[in-house]
Design a protein around this motif. Structure first.
Motif, PDB file in Angstrom:
ATOM      1  N   SER A 123       0.832  -1.202   0.000  1.00 37.40           N
ATOM      2  CA  SER A 123       0.000   0.000   0.000  1.00 37.40           C
ATOM      3  C   SER A 123       0.869   1.255   0.000  1.00 37.40           C
ATOM      4  O   SER A 123       0.592   2.218  -0.722  1.00 37.40           O
ATOM      5  N   GLU A 124       1.910   1.249   0.799  1.00 40.90           N
ATOM      6  CA  GLU A 124       2.815   2.392   0.860  1.00 40.90           C
ATOM      7  C   GLU A 124       3.520   2.608  -0.471  1.00 40.90           C
ATOM      8  O   GLU A 124       3.696   3.750  -0.908  1.00 40.90           O
ATOM      9  N   VAL A 125       3.931   1.528  -1.128  1.00 39.79           N
ATOM     10  CA  VAL A 125       4.598   1.627  -2.435  1.00 39.79           C
ATOM     11  C   VAL A 125       3.645   2.233  -3.465  1.00 39.79           C
ATOM     12  O   VAL A 125       4.006   3.139  -4.210  1.00 39.79           O
ATOM     13  N   ILE A 126       2.421   1.751  -3.471  1.00 37.39           N
ATOM     14  CA  ILE A 126       1.421   2.264  -4.419  1.00 37.39           C
ATOM     15  C   ILE A 126       1.143   3.739  -4.155  1.00 37.39           C
ATOM     16  O   ILE A 126       1.097   4.551  -5.076  1.00 37.39           O
ATOM     17  N   GLN A 127       0.986   4.103  -2.889  1.00 38.39           N
ATOM     18  CA  GLN A 127       0.756   5.510  -2.545  1.00 38.39           C
ATOM     19  C   GLN A 127       1.938   6.374  -2.970  1.00 38.39           C
ATOM     20  O   GLN A 127       1.749   7.489  -3.460  1.00 38.39           O
ATOM     21  N   SER A 128       3.146   5.872  -2.824  1.00 32.83           N
ATOM     22  CA  SER A 128       4.335   6.627  -3.233  1.00 32.83           C
ATOM     23  C   SER A 128       4.370   6.819  -4.742  1.00 32.83           C
ATOM     24  O   SER A 128       4.691   7.901  -5.232  1.00 32.83           O
ATOM     25  N   ILE A 129       4.029   5.776  -5.470  1.00 36.98           N
ATOM     26  CA  ILE A 129       3.998   5.875  -6.937  1.00 36.98           C
ATOM     27  C   ILE A 129       2.946   6.901  -7.363  1.00 36.98           C
ATOM     28  O   ILE A 129       3.197   7.741  -8.227  1.00 36.98           O
ATOM     29  N   PHE A 130       1.764   6.840  -6.769  1.00 38.02           N
ATOM     30  CA  PHE A 130       0.721   7.811  -7.068  1.00 38.02           C
ATOM     31  C   PHE A 130       1.187   9.230  -6.753  1.00 38.02           C
ATOM     32  O   PHE A 130       0.984  10.152  -7.540  1.00 38.02           O
ATOM     33  N   ALA A 131       1.797   9.415  -5.598  1.00 33.51           N
ATOM     34  CA  ALA A 131       2.255  10.746  -5.190  1.00 33.51           C
ATOM     35  C   ALA A 131       3.284  11.286  -6.177  1.00 33.51           C
ATOM     36  O   ALA A 131       3.244  12.461  -6.561  1.00 33.51           O
ATOM     37  N   LEU A 132       4.206  10.441  -6.616  1.00 35.97           N
ATOM     38  CA  LEU A 132       5.224  10.863  -7.588  1.00 35.97           C
ATOM     39  C   LEU A 132       4.592  11.209  -8.939  1.00 35.97           C
ATOM     40  O   LEU A 132       5.108  12.039  -9.674  1.00 35.97           O
ATOM     41  N   SER A 133       3.486  10.566  -9.244  1.00 31.57           N
ATOM     42  CA  SER A 133       2.788  10.808 -10.509  1.00 31.57           C
ATOM     43  C   SER A 133       1.827  11.988 -10.428  1.00 31.57           C
ATOM     44  O   SER A 133       1.200  12.343 -11.417  1.00 31.57           O
ATOM     45  N   GLY A 134       1.666  12.557  -9.230  1.00 32.57           N
ATOM     46  CA  GLY A 134       0.741  13.670  -9.065  1.00 32.57           C
ATOM     47  C   GLY A 134      -0.695  13.226  -8.866  1.00 32.57           C
ATOM     48  O   GLY A 134      -1.628  14.021  -8.953  1.00 32.57           O
ATOM     49  N   ILE A 135      -0.905  11.954  -8.632  1.00 36.22           N
ATOM     50  CA  ILE A 135      -2.246  11.429  -8.412  1.00 36.22           C
ATOM     51  C   ILE A 135      -2.525  11.477  -6.916  1.00 36.22           C
ATOM     52  O   ILE A 135      -1.901  10.776  -6.133  1.00 36.22           O
ATOM     53  N   THR A 136      -3.459  12.316  -6.541  1.00 34.63           N
ATOM     54  CA  THR A 136      -3.798  12.461  -5.130  1.00 34.63           C
ATOM     55  C   THR A 136      -5.111  11.757  -4.826  1.00 34.63           C
ATOM     56  O   THR A 136      -5.888  11.428  -5.730  1.00 34.63           O
ATOM     57  N   ARG A 137      -5.354  11.568  -3.567  1.00 34.35           N
ATOM     58  CA  ARG A 137      -6.614  10.967  -3.126  1.00 34.35           C
ATOM     59  C   ARG A 137      -7.793  11.809  -3.605  1.00 34.35           C
ATOM     60  O   ARG A 137      -8.804  11.277  -4.059  1.00 34.35           O
ATOM     61  N   GLU A 138      -7.644  13.129  -3.528  1.00 37.07           N
ATOM     62  CA  GLU A 138      -8.712  14.036  -3.949  1.00 37.07           C
ATOM     63  C   GLU A 138      -9.017  13.882  -5.439  1.00 37.07           C
ATOM     64  O   GLU A 138     -10.177  13.891  -5.847  1.00 37.07           O
ATOM     65  N   LYS A 139      -7.969  13.741  -6.264  1.00 33.60           N
ATOM     66  CA  LYS A 139      -8.181  13.573  -7.707  1.00 33.60           C
ATOM     67  C   LYS A 139      -8.893  12.259  -8.004  1.00 33.60           C
ATOM     68  O   LYS A 139      -9.798  12.215  -8.839  1.00 33.60           O
TER      69      LYS A 139
END
Length: 101
Positions: A7-23
């Motif tokens: 889960s942490e890895v996926i969240q990190s990948i999303f964060a680096l890609s600019g994909i936020t929870r809000e989006k």
């Protein structure tokens, strides 16, 4: 269920890609609204009243006279029927209601 590290890895990948929870939530919300809403071409004042909980008389007097709504109104002069093209009037109605306090 994902392990905590996955889960942490996926969240990190999303964060680096600019994909936020809000989006993600905004996209899911739009998809839900698009699929939950019936495919209408037009709607009547009665349908608007049911959808908004606003009395027909109030809609007619205060909302449907707004130029943003008038542009989507269609009339059949033979029988007095009034309808509003759904897509445009739905967005105009949303704008008008968002201006209320």
């Amino acid at each position: 269920m994902l392990a905590q590290s996955e889960s942490e890895v996926i969240q990190s990948i999303f964060a680096l890609s600019g994909i936020t929870r809000e989006k993600v939530l905004a996209v899911l919300d739009k998809m839900l609204m698009d699929h939950a809403r019936p495919a209408l071409i037009s709607w009547t004042i009665e349908q608007m009243s049911l959808s908004t909980g606003i009395k027909k008389e109030y809609l007619d007097k205060h909302v449907l006279k707004d130029p943003r709504m008038k542009q989507f109104e269609r009339r059949n002069n033979g029988n007095g029927l009034r309808i509003w093209m759904y897509e445009g009037s739905f967005e105009a109605l949303r704008e008008i209601l968002n201006e209320w306090d």
